[in-house]
Motif scaffolding. Structure first.
Motif, PDB file in Angstrom:
ATOM      1  N   GLY A  14      11.080  27.014 -63.881  1.00 31.79           N
ATOM      2  CA  GLY A  14      11.496  28.242 -64.562  1.00 31.79           C
ATOM      3  C   GLY A  14      12.052  29.285 -63.604  1.00 31.79           C
ATOM      4  N   ARG A  15      12.382  28.866 -62.399  1.00 30.41           N
ATOM      5  CA  ARG A  15      12.892  29.777 -61.376  1.00 30.41           C
ATOM      6  C   ARG A  15      14.308  29.371 -60.988  1.00 30.41           C
ATOM      7  N   ARG A  16      15.041  30.319 -60.433  1.00 30.05           N
ATOM      8  CA  ARG A  16      16.370  30.005 -59.904  1.00 30.05           C
ATOM      9  C   ARG A  16      16.504  30.659 -58.529  1.00 30.05           C
ATOM     10  N   LEU A  17      17.395  30.118 -57.726  1.00 36.49           N
ATOM     11  CA  LEU A  17      17.699  30.728 -56.434  1.00 36.49           C
ATOM     12  C   LEU A  17      18.609  31.921 -56.672  1.00 36.49           C
ATOM     13  N   ILE A  18      18.346  33.002 -55.947  1.00 35.45           N
ATOM     14  CA  ILE A  18      19.216  34.165 -56.002  1.00 35.45           C
ATOM     15  C   ILE A  18      19.535  34.606 -54.585  1.00 35.45           C
ATOM     16  N   LEU A  19      20.642  35.292 -54.442  1.00 34.90           N
ATOM     17  CA  LEU A  19      21.029  35.842 -53.141  1.00 34.90           C
ATOM     18  C   LEU A  19      20.241  37.119 -52.877  1.00 34.90           C
ATOM     19  N   THR A  20      19.727  37.261 -51.655  1.00 35.12           N
ATOM     20  CA  THR A  20      18.994  38.488 -51.323  1.00 35.12           C
ATOM     21  C   THR A  20      19.754  39.352 -50.329  1.00 35.12           C
ATOM     22  N   SER A  21      20.532  38.743 -49.467  1.00 32.14           N
ATOM     23  CA  SER A  21      21.368  39.519 -48.548  1.00 32.14           C
ATOM     24  C   SER A  21      22.562  38.680 -48.137  1.00 32.14           C
ATOM     25  N   VAL A  22      23.665  39.362 -47.876  1.00 29.19           N
ATOM     26  CA  VAL A  22      24.905  38.668 -47.549  1.00 29.19           C
ATOM     27  C   VAL A  22      25.568  39.384 -46.378  1.00 29.19           C
ATOM     28  N   ASP A  23      25.993  38.608 -45.390  1.00 32.55           N
ATOM     29  CA  ASP A  23      26.795  39.116 -44.277  1.00 32.55           C
ATOM     30  C   ASP A  23      28.176  38.487 -44.432  1.00 32.55           C
ATOM     31  N   TYR A  24      29.102  39.276 -44.959  1.00 32.95           N
ATOM     32  CA  TYR A  24      30.442  38.750 -45.246  1.00 32.95           C
ATOM     33  C   TYR A  24      31.210  38.394 -43.979  1.00 32.95           C
ATOM     34  N   ASP A  25      31.007  39.145 -42.909  1.00 37.60           N
ATOM     35  CA  ASP A  25      31.744  38.886 -41.669  1.00 37.60           C
ATOM     36  C   ASP A  25      31.382  37.543 -41.053  1.00 37.60           C
TER      37      ASP A  25
ATOM     38  N   GLN B 197      29.734  35.151 -42.722  1.00 37.06           N
ATOM     39  CA  GLN B 197      29.565  34.212 -43.829  1.00 37.06           C
ATOM     40  C   GLN B 197      28.158  33.616 -43.829  1.00 37.06           C
ATOM     41  N   LYS B 198      27.194  34.522 -43.798  1.00 31.56           N
ATOM     42  CA  LYS B 198      25.783  34.134 -43.833  1.00 31.56           C
ATOM     43  C   LYS B 198      25.134  34.818 -45.022  1.00 31.56           C
ATOM     44  N   PHE B 199      24.075  34.203 -45.526  1.00 31.92           N
ATOM     45  CA  PHE B 199      23.381  34.747 -46.681  1.00 31.92           C
ATOM     46  C   PHE B 199      21.940  34.261 -46.669  1.00 31.92           C
ATOM     47  N   LYS B 200      21.122  34.940 -47.441  1.00 30.89           N
ATOM     48  CA  LYS B 200      19.737  34.524 -47.633  1.00 30.89           C
ATOM     49  C   LYS B 200      19.529  34.355 -49.121  1.00 30.89           C
ATOM     50  N   VAL B 201      18.675  33.400 -49.451  1.00 28.19           N
ATOM     51  CA  VAL B 201      18.321  33.154 -50.855  1.00 28.19           C
ATOM     52  C   VAL B 201      16.810  33.179 -50.996  1.00 28.19           C
ATOM     53  N   LYS B 202      16.372  33.444 -52.206  1.00 27.05           N
ATOM     54  CA  LYS B 202      14.962  33.325 -52.534  1.00 27.05           C
ATOM     55  C   LYS B 202      14.872  32.829 -53.971  1.00 27.05           C
ATOM     56  N   THR B 203      13.693  32.404 -54.360  1.00 24.67           N
ATOM     57  CA  THR B 203      13.513  31.982 -55.743  1.00 24.67           C
ATOM     58  C   THR B 203      12.933  33.150 -56.531  1.00 24.67           C
ATOM     59  N   CYS B 204      13.325  33.238 -57.780  1.00 23.52           N
ATOM     60  CA  CYS B 204      12.761  34.258 -58.660  1.00 23.52           C
ATOM     61  C   CYS B 204      12.672  33.704 -60.064  1.00 23.52           C
ATOM     62  N   LEU B 205      11.778  34.264 -60.848  1.00 21.34           N
ATOM     63  CA  LEU B 205      11.679  33.853 -62.250  1.00 21.34           C
ATOM     64  C   LEU B 205      12.953  34.207 -62.970  1.00 21.34           C
ATOM     65  N   ALA B 206      13.421  33.300 -63.770  1.00 18.29           N
ATOM     66  CA  ALA B 206      14.665  33.540 -64.490  1.00 18.29           C
ATOM     67  C   ALA B 206      14.396  33.957 -65.917  1.00 18.29           C
TER      68      ALA B 206
END
Length: 132
Positions: A110-121, A123-132
């Protein structure tokens, strides 16, 4: 983006699916996430998972992909009723397509991955799981 038409969402997905533009992929993932927070749509959920899989496959290096697979596989295995099933899920998801892994993770936890922070320069990002 709470009042987005299905045609607009479809064009957003096709734009991202046809290119490897990091900024467009991130922007559309965030838009789809916002839409899903306020609206229930199986098609939009499927598009979100496809776009997230595209991001993970194209912008995560191999060690991080392996770690993510292991982490999601363990979360799925915890939902199993017995140890045999848990072991089966762990083995199956070490080699599964990322999209299949994300779909099963969503369905079973019942969870999905979401983006938590993005560095566009970089091209890095962090993901976490959260209830959807």
């Amino acid at each position: 983006m709470t009042n987005t038409s299905p045609q607009t969402l479809e064009s957003l997905i096709s734009v991202c699916a046809d290119s490897d533009n990091f900024h467009a992929v991130i922007s559309n993932l965030q838009s789809l996430h916002q839409y899903l927070q306020h609206n229930s749509s199986p098609r939009c959920e499927d598009d979100y998972l496809k776009l997230m899989a595209h991001l993970l496959e194209n912008y995560l290096d191999t060690p991080k992909q392996l770690f993510l697979r292991q982490y999601l596989g363990e979360m799925i295995a915890r939902q199993a009723q017995d140890d045999y099933s848990a072991q089966y899920f762990k083995q199956r998801f070490t080699n599964a397509e990322i999209l299949d892994l994300l779909k099963n993770h969503r369905k079973l936890t019942g969870r999905r991955l979401i983006l938590t922070s993005v560095d566009y320069d970089r091209q890095k990002f962090k993901v976490k799981t959260c209830l959807a």
